[in-house]
Write a protein that holds these residues in place. Structure first.
Motif, PDB file in Angstrom:
ATOM      1  N   ARG A   1     -40.396  19.735 -20.447  1.00 26.81           N
ATOM      2  CA  ARG A   1     -39.219  20.602 -20.496  1.00 26.81           C
ATOM      3  C   ARG A   1     -38.497  20.618 -19.159  1.00 26.81           C
ATOM      4  N   LEU A   2     -39.265  20.572 -18.054  1.00 22.58           N
ATOM      5  CA  LEU A   2     -38.634  20.576 -16.728  1.00 22.58           C
ATOM      6  C   LEU A   2     -37.776  19.327 -16.532  1.00 22.58           C
ATOM      7  N   VAL A   3     -38.291  18.164 -16.949  1.00 22.31           N
ATOM      8  CA  VAL A   3     -37.518  16.913 -16.817  1.00 22.31           C
ATOM      9  C   VAL A   3     -36.276  16.963 -17.701  1.00 22.31           C
ATOM     10  N   ALA A   4     -36.408  17.493 -18.917  1.00 23.10           N
ATOM     11  CA  ALA A   4     -35.258  17.562 -19.815  1.00 23.10           C
ATOM     12  C   ALA A   4     -34.203  18.504 -19.265  1.00 23.10           C
ATOM     13  N   SER A   5     -34.639  19.672 -18.719  1.00 25.99           N
ATOM     14  CA  SER A   5     -33.672  20.624 -18.155  1.00 25.99           C
ATOM     15  C   SER A   5     -32.970  20.030 -16.947  1.00 25.99           C
ATOM     16  N   LEU A   6     -33.721  19.265 -16.108  1.00 26.55           N
ATOM     17  CA  LEU A   6     -33.120  18.615 -14.944  1.00 26.55           C
ATOM     18  C   LEU A   6     -32.095  17.581 -15.367  1.00 26.55           C
ATOM     19  N   ASN A   7     -32.417  16.818 -16.397  1.00 32.35           N
ATOM     20  CA  ASN A   7     -31.491  15.793 -16.887  1.00 32.35           C
ATOM     21  C   ASN A   7     -30.211  16.437 -17.408  1.00 32.35           C
ATOM     22  N   ASP A   8     -30.319  17.539 -18.164  1.00 37.60           N
ATOM     23  CA  ASP A   8     -29.139  18.216 -18.695  1.00 37.60           C
ATOM     24  C   ASP A   8     -28.273  18.736 -17.565  1.00 37.60           C
ATOM     25  N   TYR A   9     -28.894  19.296 -16.560  1.00 35.85           N
ATOM     26  CA  TYR A   9     -28.121  19.851 -15.451  1.00 35.85           C
ATOM     27  C   TYR A   9     -27.421  18.749 -14.655  1.00 35.85           C
ATOM     28  N   LEU A  10     -28.096  17.601 -14.446  1.00 39.04           N
ATOM     29  CA  LEU A  10     -27.480  16.506 -13.689  1.00 39.04           C
ATOM     30  C   LEU A  10     -26.298  15.919 -14.444  1.00 39.04           C
ATOM     31  N   LEU A  11     -26.404  15.859 -15.761  1.00 39.46           N
ATOM     32  CA  LEU A  11     -25.310  15.294 -16.548  1.00 39.46           C
ATOM     33  C   LEU A  11     -24.132  16.257 -16.645  1.00 39.46           C
ATOM     34  N   SER A  12     -24.419  17.546 -16.768  1.00 42.60           N
ATOM     35  CA  SER A  12     -23.324  18.503 -16.936  1.00 42.60           C
ATOM     36  C   SER A  12     -23.723  19.818 -16.277  1.00 42.60           C
ATOM     37  N   PRO A  13     -23.462  19.914 -14.965  1.00 41.49           N
ATOM     38  CA  PRO A  13     -23.873  21.134 -14.242  1.00 41.49           C
ATOM     39  C   PRO A  13     -23.120  22.366 -14.767  1.00 41.49           C
ATOM     40  N   SER A  14     -23.855  23.448 -14.916  1.00 42.67           N
ATOM     41  CA  SER A  14     -23.264  24.738 -15.316  1.00 42.67           C
ATOM     42  C   SER A  14     -24.248  25.841 -14.936  1.00 42.67           C
ATOM     43  N   PRO A  15     -23.767  27.069 -14.793  1.00 44.42           N
ATOM     44  CA  PRO A  15     -24.688  28.180 -14.445  1.00 44.42           C
ATOM     45  C   PRO A  15     -25.781  28.380 -15.507  1.00 44.42           C
ATOM     46  N   GLN A  16     -25.401  28.243 -16.794  1.00 50.24           N
ATOM     47  CA  GLN A  16     -26.380  28.431 -17.862  1.00 50.24           C
ATOM     48  C   GLN A  16     -27.491  27.405 -17.752  1.00 50.24           C
ATOM     49  N   ARG A  17     -27.155  26.121 -17.521  1.00 52.02           N
ATOM     50  CA  ARG A  17     -28.181  25.074 -17.426  1.00 52.02           C
ATOM     51  C   ARG A  17     -28.980  25.204 -16.134  1.00 52.02           C
ATOM     52  N   ARG A  18     -28.352  25.786 -15.118  1.00 56.51           N
ATOM     53  CA  ARG A  18     -29.085  25.998 -13.876  1.00 56.51           C
ATOM     54  C   ARG A  18     -30.173  27.071 -14.106  1.00 56.51           C
ATOM     55  N   ARG A  19     -29.823  28.121 -14.894  1.00 53.87           N
ATOM     56  CA  ARG A  19     -30.815  29.149 -15.197  1.00 53.87           C
ATOM     57  C   ARG A  19     -31.942  28.574 -16.047  1.00 53.87           C
ATOM     58  N   GLU A  20     -31.596  27.701 -16.995  1.00 57.95           N
ATOM     59  CA  GLU A  20     -32.622  27.067 -17.821  1.00 57.95           C
ATOM     60  C   GLU A  20     -33.540  26.208 -16.966  1.00 57.95           C
ATOM     61  N   LEU A  21     -32.968  25.508 -15.987  1.00 57.21           N
ATOM     62  CA  LEU A  21     -33.790  24.692 -15.095  1.00 57.21           C
ATOM     63  C   LEU A  21     -34.731  25.558 -14.265  1.00 57.21           C
ATOM     64  N   GLN A  22     -34.215  26.705 -13.805  1.00 58.51           N
ATOM     65  CA  GLN A  22     -35.051  27.605 -13.023  1.00 58.51           C
ATOM     66  C   GLN A  22     -36.192  28.177 -13.876  1.00 58.51           C
ATOM     67  N   THR A  23     -35.879  28.494 -15.137  1.00 61.06           N
ATOM     68  CA  THR A  23     -36.907  28.997 -16.057  1.00 61.06           C
ATOM     69  C   THR A  23     -37.981  27.944 -16.288  1.00 61.06           C
ATOM     70  N   SER A  24     -37.580  26.677 -16.397  1.00 61.30           N
ATOM     71  CA  SER A  24     -38.539  25.590 -16.606  1.00 61.30           C
ATOM     72  C   SER A  24     -39.434  25.421 -15.396  1.00 61.30           C
ATOM     73  N   LYS A  25     -38.873  25.592 -14.194  1.00 60.72           N
ATOM     74  CA  LYS A  25     -39.682  25.496 -12.980  1.00 60.72           C
ATOM     75  C   LYS A  25     -40.704  26.638 -12.918  1.00 60.72           C
ATOM     76  N   GLU A  26     -40.281  27.847 -13.305  1.00 66.05           N
ATOM     77  CA  GLU A  26     -41.218  28.970 -13.300  1.00 66.05           C
ATOM     78  C   GLU A  26     -42.340  28.743 -14.323  1.00 66.05           C
TER      79      GLU A  26
END
Length: 489
Positions: free
Chosen positions: A56-81
């Motif tokens: 999930r962390l890799v998928a969230s990182l990929n989504d954020y790199l392709l299309s950065p947004s605050p929502q995807r940044r929060r999802e990436l942070q949740t995946s890291k936690e």
């Protein structure tokens, strides 16, 4: 609770205790095995959670790199936690067998987090090439984590292989133990039930044998049951019944012999009774004779003698017929006047009889021959011994619930111990000469008739002259205990 009931409850308690012990043992063993299985399963699930968290962390990182947004940044942070939490749970799985592999596994998780952070840093610096390389490294580390998870699971399977085999061996041993335990329990229960049934059936068989002997007429055999329950009591009562029946048979035989002897003297007894009856005086003949004498005296001009004979005849007839039944106060006063007239003919002016009667309450019921013995007692003790004679006052007063009858004389009075003895029902020396009915007899009949004790009072003693007898007659009877004649008034 009876002893037989206690035995039954004891049997039930033993069976329930054995069943409860077996159930508790099986429950404990199953719970222990289940806890061990759950612990192993939790270890597998925690390792698998680390793999899923890395993906999930890799998928969230990929989504954020392709299309950065605050929502995807929060999802990436949740995946890291979530990845950090998975790491903490994985650290709790460390043991001697997987220490090296688990250390490498944790380093891979740290490397994945570091690669993700570098990719984000390059992305913020607009370094697309650096961000891509960091993302590729994170993807490889995620794949390594998945492979390492499978390695750790294989290691866990090797580690707990002995555990699985021991569970199988214990299950087989438990099955054998259960079989022998079942046989032992069945044997123990069989012995206990056999002993328990004997403790009940043996006394019953003894009583059945005794009943058969009694049915054959054997009343000389003693019945004994050696037990400590109700059967022993039943046997004692049965033996007592045997003794009573035997005594009754002996008594019947003796009575039969006595009746045989009495039968031989029956004719002599009947002849004696006939002679006794022939020697008795017929009361009706006596009444008719008195009536004849009264009419003859009237015809000869002796009217007072005629009236006296009539009063005597009526008084005798009343005394013979009214003693066993209830009468009204009117009837009692009527015969009392006749008695007083006879006594006045005897004592002349020495006897003065004063009356004050409320005619409205003469319907009250009372036992026959109640007033005459009291007045007669006053005549004997207050008038006859004194040369100047005496006065007897008779009053009837109506009340709300009772009618009060007062009979008072001016004689010497009655001693206080004698009064107390009369009221307590003792047989004292106050009997009249003609009727034979004393104070005590009158008091007992009144109490029995009305069903209460407070019906008569006596006022006399050293503190006063004369005696006053007070009758308190209820208008409604409170007891039906005075049953002597079915046709009483």
């Amino acid at each position: 609770m009876t002893r037989i009931q206690k035995k039954i409850w004891t049997l039930a308690a033993v069976v329930l205790s054995i069943m409860a012990a077996i159930w508790l043992g099986l429950t404990y063993y199953n719970q222990k095995t289940q806890d061990q299985y759950n612990d192993i399963l939790q270890r597998y699930l925690r390792m698998n959670e680390a793999t899923l968290a890395s993906q999930r962390l890799v998928a969230s990182l990929n989504d954020y790199l392709l299309s950065p947004s605050p929502q995807r940044r929060r999802e990436l942070q949740t995946s890291k936690e979530a990845m950090g939490e998975a790491k903490s749970r994985v650290l709790g799985l460390r043991n001697v067998d997987n220490d090296f592999e688990l250390s490498n596994y944790v380093h891979l998780i740290d490397s994945l987090v570091e690669a993700s952070d570098r990719s984000l840093l390059f992305r913020e610096e607009n370094d697309a090439e650096g961000a891509g390389k960091a993302f590729s490294e994170a993807s490889r580390v995620s794949m390594y984590i998945s492979e390492m998870t499978l390695t750790l699971i294989d290691k866990e399977l090797e580690t707990y292989d002995r555990f699985y085999r021991s569970i199988i061996e214990r299950s087989e041993a438990l099955n054998r133990l259960g079989f022998w335990l079942l046989l032992l329990i069945m044997f123990a229960l069989g012995v206990f039930v056999y002993w328990f049934s004997l403790s009940i059936t043996r006394p019953v068989l003894t009583l059945i044998g005794a009943a058969q002997e009694l049915s054959r007429g054997r009343f000389d055999l003693k019945i004994e049951v050696s037990s400590n329950d109700e059967m022993s009591f039943l046997a004692r009562m049965f033996d007592r019944m045997r003794v009573n029946i035997n005594n009754l048979i002996v008594e019947i035989q003796e009575k039969a012999q006595l009746e045989k002897e009495l039968q031989q003297n029956k004719l002599l007894l009947q002849e004696s009774q006939l002679r006794s009856l022939q020697s008795q005086i017929n009361p009706h003949f006596l009444f008719n004779t008195l009536d004849t004498m009264s009419k003859k005296a009237y015809l000869e001009g002796a009217e007072e003698t005629s009236d006296l004979l009539v009063n005597v005849a009526n008084l005798l007839r009343y005394n013979l017929k009214r003693l066993d039944r209830s009468v009204t106060l009117y009837d009692e006063i009527k015969v009392l006047r006749q008695y007083v007239e006879i006594q006045q003919a005897r004592f002349s002016e020495r006897l003065r009889f004063e009356t004050d009667i409320d005619e409205s309450c003469l319907y009250v019921q009372l036992p026959g021959l109640t007033l005459q013995p009291i007045v007669e007692n006053a005549v004997i003790h207050a008038v006859e011994p004194r040369e100047e004679g005496g006065v007897i006052r008779f009053r009837v007063v109506d009340g709300p619930e009772r009618v009060t009858v007062e009979i008072e004389d001016d004689g010497p009075g009655i001693a206080e111990p004698t009064v107390r003895g009369i009221l307590e029902g003792e047989d004292v020396e106050t009997r009249s000469h003609s009727t034979g009915l004393g104070f005590s007899n009158v008091l007992k009949r009144l109490r029995l008739f009305y069903g209460i004790d407070d019906v008569l009072d006596i006022e006399s003693g050293a503190a006063r002259t004369g005696t006053k007898v007070v009758l308190k007659l209820p208008k409604v009877r409170g007891s039906e205990a005075y049953v002597q004649n079915p046709d009483r008034g």
